[in-house]
Scaffold this active site. Structure first.
Site, PDB file in Angstrom:
ATOM      1  N   ARG A 146      27.234  41.646  11.916  1.00 58.38           N
ATOM      2  CA  ARG A 146      28.408  40.821  11.627  1.00 58.38           C
ATOM      3  C   ARG A 146      28.468  39.660  12.615  1.00 58.38           C
ATOM      4  NH1 ARG A 146      29.857  46.270  11.660  1.00 58.38           N
ATOM      5  NH2 ARG A 146      30.642  47.089   9.660  1.00 58.38           N
ATOM      6  N   LYS A 170      32.351  48.009  14.381  1.00 57.13           N
ATOM      7  CA  LYS A 170      33.745  48.367  14.142  1.00 57.13           C
ATOM      8  C   LYS A 170      34.040  49.732  14.735  1.00 57.13           C
ATOM      9  CE  LYS A 170      34.644  45.658   9.964  1.00 57.13           C
ATOM     10  NZ  LYS A 170      35.036  45.703   8.544  1.00 57.13           N
ATOM     11  N   HIS A 241      29.473  35.523   6.801  1.00 58.44           N
ATOM     12  CA  HIS A 241      28.704  36.730   6.524  1.00 58.44           C
ATOM     13  C   HIS A 241      27.612  36.528   5.471  1.00 58.44           C
ATOM     14  CE1 HIS A 241      30.672  39.184   9.285  1.00 58.44           C
ATOM     15  NE2 HIS A 241      31.505  39.857   8.523  1.00 58.44           N
ATOM     16  N   ARG A 244      24.360  38.077   6.409  1.00 55.14           N
ATOM     17  CA  ARG A 244      24.482  39.540   6.406  1.00 55.14           C
ATOM     18  C   ARG A 244      24.329  40.071   4.979  1.00 55.14           C
ATOM     19  NH1 ARG A 244      26.704  44.026   9.096  1.00 55.14           N
ATOM     20  NH2 ARG A 244      28.251  45.262   7.970  1.00 55.14           N
ATOM     21  N   HIS A 267      27.884  50.517   8.359  1.00 57.91           N
ATOM     22  CA  HIS A 267      28.976  50.918   7.474  1.00 57.91           C
ATOM     23  C   HIS A 267      29.300  52.392   7.700  1.00 57.91           C
ATOM     24  CE1 HIS A 267      28.124  47.561   4.283  1.00 57.91           C
ATOM     25  NE2 HIS A 267      28.910  47.145   5.265  1.00 57.91           N
ATOM     26  N   TYR A 276      26.211  46.224  -2.804  1.00 56.91           N
ATOM     27  CA  TYR A 276      24.984  45.435  -2.883  1.00 56.91           C
ATOM     28  C   TYR A 276      24.076  45.894  -4.024  1.00 56.91           C
ATOM     29  CZ  TYR A 276      26.480  43.686   1.624  1.00 56.91           C
ATOM     30  OH  TYR A 276      27.207  43.110   2.627  1.00 56.91           O
TER      31      TYR A 276
END
Length: 295
Positions: A146, A170, A241, A244, A267, A276
């Site tokens: 990110r 995250k 992004h 990414r 993730h 995706y």
């Protein structure tokens, strides 16, 4: 409120026999919901109503959560309220007939491999800031990290000899991400030459710094990538992004498995990565049509 959630989780474990992973998922969803209620000065589930619950889901939508994540949260909250009514903690269930907010299924904008090549060719590596930009763009496309993760990288997070970076994602979760030879090459050039010219203080930790010599900001990066996209005459909408999303899509198109891509992207939930697969389905259909004898 947390005590009631714990009672609910015990009920699910003992009466329903749900797995630890499922219980953890329920627990995370409900604790986030409680955090929202407290932010609204609501300290009891008896104070909640349909409007408040809808407000919570709209907030999740605004934060960019996938529709699958929002649907899962609704299922968790609905089951919890049913439990509260059944156990006579509440008289009415505010989630009755409540549907998940209708969300437009937005697929990420991705660049073709040719467009990525064009974008990465734009920085002038003979200039300090140009070499910095080249190293940043190569690193982003090589790792899929990110933008926030990129700008928070410290010089000590880079292991060029081993070919990886340490990345803080995250939830402050650290992960190790491999980087390719092209990114290593330009990172090494930038670190050994131009970064030293750009930093103002020797003790500066930031890997990527701005022209003032301090850590680059997200807004600063946003301006940089927009400028190069315009110079490359890429007409698609570019976001911070974009590389990414392109990284993930190109990996899947070339045979990478979904679980590996999930790990690389950091993730927590594979449902986030699954978006995706929608992008690659068209490509898979084309390959099938060309290669299957009875297609």
């Amino acid at each position: 409120m947390l005590q009631l959630v714990n009672e609910f989780l015990t009920f699910l474990q003992v009466e329903k026999g749900l797995s630890k992973n499922t219980l953890d998922s329920y627990g995370r969803d409900l604790k986030k919901y409680i955090e929202f209620l407290k932010s609204q000065k609501i300290l009891s589930f008896s104070e909640t109503n349909r409007t408040i619950i809808i407000s919570y889901f709209l907030q999740l939508q605004k934060k960019g959560h996938a529709s699958s994540t929002i649907s899962r949260n609704l299922a968790s909250i609905r089951s919890f309220y049913q439990f509260l009514v059944r156990e006579r903690y509440l008289d009415k269930d505010p989630t009755i007939n409540l549907e998940s907010p209708k969300l437009e299924k937005r697929l990420p904008k991705v660049l073709s491999i040719k467009e990525v090549d064009l974008l990465l060719e734009q920085p002038d590596i003979k200039k300090p800031l140009g070499l910095r930009d080249k190293a940043m763009l190569e690193l982003l496309y090589a790792t899929g990290i990110r933008v926030t993760e990129l700008i928070t990288l410290d010089i000590t997070d880079v292991e060029l000899d081993m070919g990886y970076i340490k990345c803080l994602g995250k939830g402050s979760k650290e992960r190790i991400v491999p980087i390719g030879s092209e990114a290593v090459k330009f990172l090494e050039q930038y670190i050994l030459t131009e970064r030293k010219k750009l930093i103002k203080k020797r003790e500066e930790k930031a890997l990527f710094v701005n022209h003032h010599g301090y850590r680059l900001t997200r807004q600063g990066f946003w301006k940089i990538i927009k400028r190069y996209a315009k110079r490359a005459k890429i007409n698609k909408q570019i976001t911070p992004h974009t590389l990414r999303h392109s990284f993930a899509t190109h990996l899947l198109e070339n045979g990478a498995d979904l679980r590996s891509v999930q790990e690389l992207l950091g993730h927590a939930d594979i449902s986030t990565t699954q978006i995706y697969t929608h992008i690659t389905k068209k490509r898979l259909r084309e390959v099938y049509s060309k290669t299957h004898p009875r297609a």
